[in-house]
Scaffold this active site. Structure first.
Site, mmCIF file in Angstrom:
data_model
loop_
_atom_site.group_PDB
_atom_site.id
_atom_site.type_symbol
_atom_site.label_atom_id
_atom_site.label_comp_id
_atom_site.label_asym_id
_atom_site.label_seq_id
_atom_site.Cartn_x
_atom_site.Cartn_y
_atom_site.Cartn_z
ATOM 1 N N HIS A 224 41.674 34.939 34.270
ATOM 2 C CA HIS A 224 42.481 34.819 33.059
ATOM 3 C C HIS A 224 42.216 33.526 32.299
ATOM 4 O O HIS A 224 42.535 33.421 31.120
ATOM 5 C CB HIS A 224 43.975 34.987 33.366
ATOM 6 N N ASP B 167 41.528 38.522 39.865
ATOM 7 C CA ASP B 167 41.761 37.412 38.927
ATOM 8 C C ASP B 167 40.888 36.210 39.267
ATOM 9 O O ASP B 167 41.360 35.075 39.336
ATOM 10 C CB ASP B 167 43.239 37.015 38.900
ATOM 11 N N GLY C 279 48.011 25.108 33.184
ATOM 12 C CA GLY C 279 46.801 24.293 33.163
ATOM 13 C C GLY C 279 46.203 24.121 34.539
ATOM 14 O O GLY C 279 45.033 23.757 34.689
ATOM 15 N N ASN C 280 46.997 24.364 35.603
ATOM 16 C CA ASN C 280 46.490 24.297 36.972
ATOM 17 C C ASN C 280 45.731 25.562 37.377
ATOM 18 O O ASN C 280 45.121 25.605 38.440
ATOM 19 C CB ASN C 280 47.625 24.078 37.977
ATOM 20 N N SER C 281 45.790 26.610 36.562
ATOM 21 C CA SER C 281 45.114 27.859 36.892
ATOM 22 C C SER C 281 43.651 27.614 37.239
ATOM 23 O O SER C 281 42.926 26.970 36.484
ATOM 24 C CB SER C 281 45.163 28.823 35.700
ATOM 25 N N GLY D 268 42.011 55.775 48.061
ATOM 26 C CA GLY D 268 42.897 56.695 47.380
ATOM 27 C C GLY D 268 44.237 56.906 48.044
ATOM 28 O O GLY D 268 44.660 58.043 48.253
#
Length: 515
Positions: free
Chosen positions: A141, A171, A247-249, A305
């Site tokens: 992200h 992510d 901002g730490n992402s 599935g």
């Protein structure tokens, strides 16, 4: 002085009585003055300074943390992104309002928040160098929609970065800069983490305070995936109270050895800033994803599935289980690898190729990391009897189903608080039900009833009662009458396109007796 300042000064000038008291305090040792004022004995002993052993212990802790920070910080980077988005919350296909509190602001730093209504946005995140030749791991992200990426190293050098690949399911993303002999961190083993262990979080909170470090502990492990847009995304998050902010992402979470055990990815917060609950993707997932992206530029995730529930002490008895471990199959997708292999709703998965499965989240992680096309052995319990089923794993895509968890919903007619209706053609069309689905539709749920407590709502369809199929309201009533009085009831419920098991507590419908 102005009048207001003069007034303030006047109010704090000592009176004669106060001046005398102050003189008395100054004339005696602190303990004597305190005793005189309070009428206590002068035998009170002043607090002694810390002994050398205590000071040494605290200094040793400081030195240890400083050593880890000194080791890791040179490998931490700040990532600036120019990106194009329709709206900030659409970065991962997540509808507005579907994010936990604090999620929305965590996607970008302060600049991104101020410009979230513009098509072009400027965001700030963090990352960690994992190889001397410039490969860097961050969150997907952080770089989503990026038209320009730049990386600032700890020595303040700035490099343009190339996006190597993105793993949206987890992510994660890898970018690369043209540099050599960079500082790196060693991989740690997130599977060995336990609550209480010391961890350090690094990054650029709010996009301004680059290369910050915070200290905390592992609050919990194997936290489920909180995304509401797609329950197929693996969980197993590390929860920490080390301060993490927007901002730490993409920044690293390291253990006491300075080894990378997670990538900081989001916070849960009512204010959008640190509130003691930060979450990191475990290195078990990060390393496999990063290595695949570096090698192929893409990650191929396995899928079988299934939709699943955790085994709990509450529902284990309904499946004749010896303990509360494993994942209960609540739904098998049509034409999926699991369906072709003969997996059935109600089976309890306990092992994959001999590896024990603790819960549905653990199974999701294992399945997502299996190479598509590989055949694995699923160790299951079917009605309490062990069986082994071989499944040829398929490949996950955004349009297919994979092993997914319906979470720990705590999921009840009269006393149960339910109003039911048979399924007819109109109901099937309105609820968008599969053509061959049989069951009974929930029309209304009384607030505060056992059904409400179990998480049932209007539009749900009850498929089973205590592992027995339900075809209409009459068969539902028959199954309820056959259930032991006062005992919990296991329901298989279709809701929002998937099915899951719910435990209903009929005893909770009765008010407690006054004794």
């Amino acid at each position: 002085m102005t009048a207001s300042i003069n007034s303030l000064v006047a109010k704090v000038k000592p009176t004669a009585a106060v001046a005398a008291l102050m003189a008395a305090v100054l004339a005696f040792p602190a303990t004597s003055a305190f005793a005189a004022i309070h009428g206590e004995s002068s035998a009170i002993v002043a607090a002694q300074p810390l002994d050398d052993a205590s000071v040494s212990a605290l200094e040793a802790l400081d030195h240890a943390v400083e050593a880890v920070a000194t080791r890791v910080t040179p490998a931490v980077v700040s990532i600036s992104v120019t990106a194009e988005h329709k709206a900030e919350v659409e970065q991962q296909g997540i509808p507005e309002g579907a994010l936990p509190p604090g999620f929305r602001q965590f996607f970008f730093g302060q600049q991104g928040q101020q410009q979230q209504k513009k098509q072009v946005e400027h965001g700030v995140g963090s990352g960690i160098v994992i190889s001397p030749d410039g490969y860097i791991v961050t969150n997907a992200h952080v770089v989503d929609g990026a038209t320009k990426i730049s990386v600032t190293l700890h020595d303040r050098r700035v490099f343009p970065a190339k996006l190597i690949g993105v793993d949206k399911l987890n992510d994660l993303a890898v970018v690369r800069i043209d540099a050599k002999d960079l500082a790196t961190v060693a991989w740690g083993d997130s599977t060995k983490l336990h609550p209480g262990q010391t961890v350090l979080a690094f990054g650029s909170p709010f996009g301004y305070f680059e290369f910050s470090v915070t200290r905390g502990i592992v609050s919990a492990v194997n936290r489920p995936n909180p995304y509401s847009d797609d329950n197929r995304k693996p969980g197993a998050f590390i929860q920490t109270d080390a301060a993490i902010n927007p901002g730490n992402s993409g920044g690293p979470l390291v253990d006491a050895r300075g080894e990378l055990i997670g990538i900081n990815t989001f916070i849960i917060s009512g204010s959008g800033s640190f509130a003691g609950a930060g979450f990191a993707i475990p290195s078990q997932i990060v390393r496999a994803s990063a290595e695949a992206l570096i090698k192929d530029g893409v990650v191929h995730h396995g899928y079988v599935g299934l939709s699943m529930n955790d085994v709990t002490p509450e529902n284990a008895g309904f499946f004749n289980l010896p303990d509360a471990a494993g994942a209960i199959v609540s739904q098998v997708m049509p034409d999926s690898p699991a369906a072709k292999a003969g997996v059935k709703s109600g089976d309890v998965l306990r092992e994959v190729d001999g590896q024990k499965i603790a819960n549905s989240s653990a199974l999701q992680v294992v399945v997502s990391q299996i190479a598509p096309g590989r055949t694995v052995e699923l160790g299951i319990l079917r009605d309490g009897k062990p069986e082994t089923i071989k499944v040829k794993v398929g490949e996950y895509s955004a349009t297919t189903e994979t092993a997914s968890s319906d979470g720990d919903e705590q999921p009840g007619t009269g006393k149960l608080g339910l109003s039911l209706a048979d399924l007819d053609d109109d109901a099937r069309q309105q609820l968008n039900l599969p053509e061959k689905m049989k069951g009974v539709a929930v029309e209304n749920v009384r607030p505060g009833s056992p059904a409400d407590d179990a998480g049932l709502s209007s539009g749900d369809v009850i498929l089973e009662v205590n592992r027995h199929a339900v075809e209409d309201a009459q068969s539902f009533a028959s199954q309820l009458h056959a259930a032991p009085a006062g005992k919990n009831i296991l329901l298989l419920v279709w809701s929002h396109g998937g099915s899951s098991y719910r435990v209903l507590h009929p005893a909770s419908a009765a008010a407690p007796e006054n004794k």
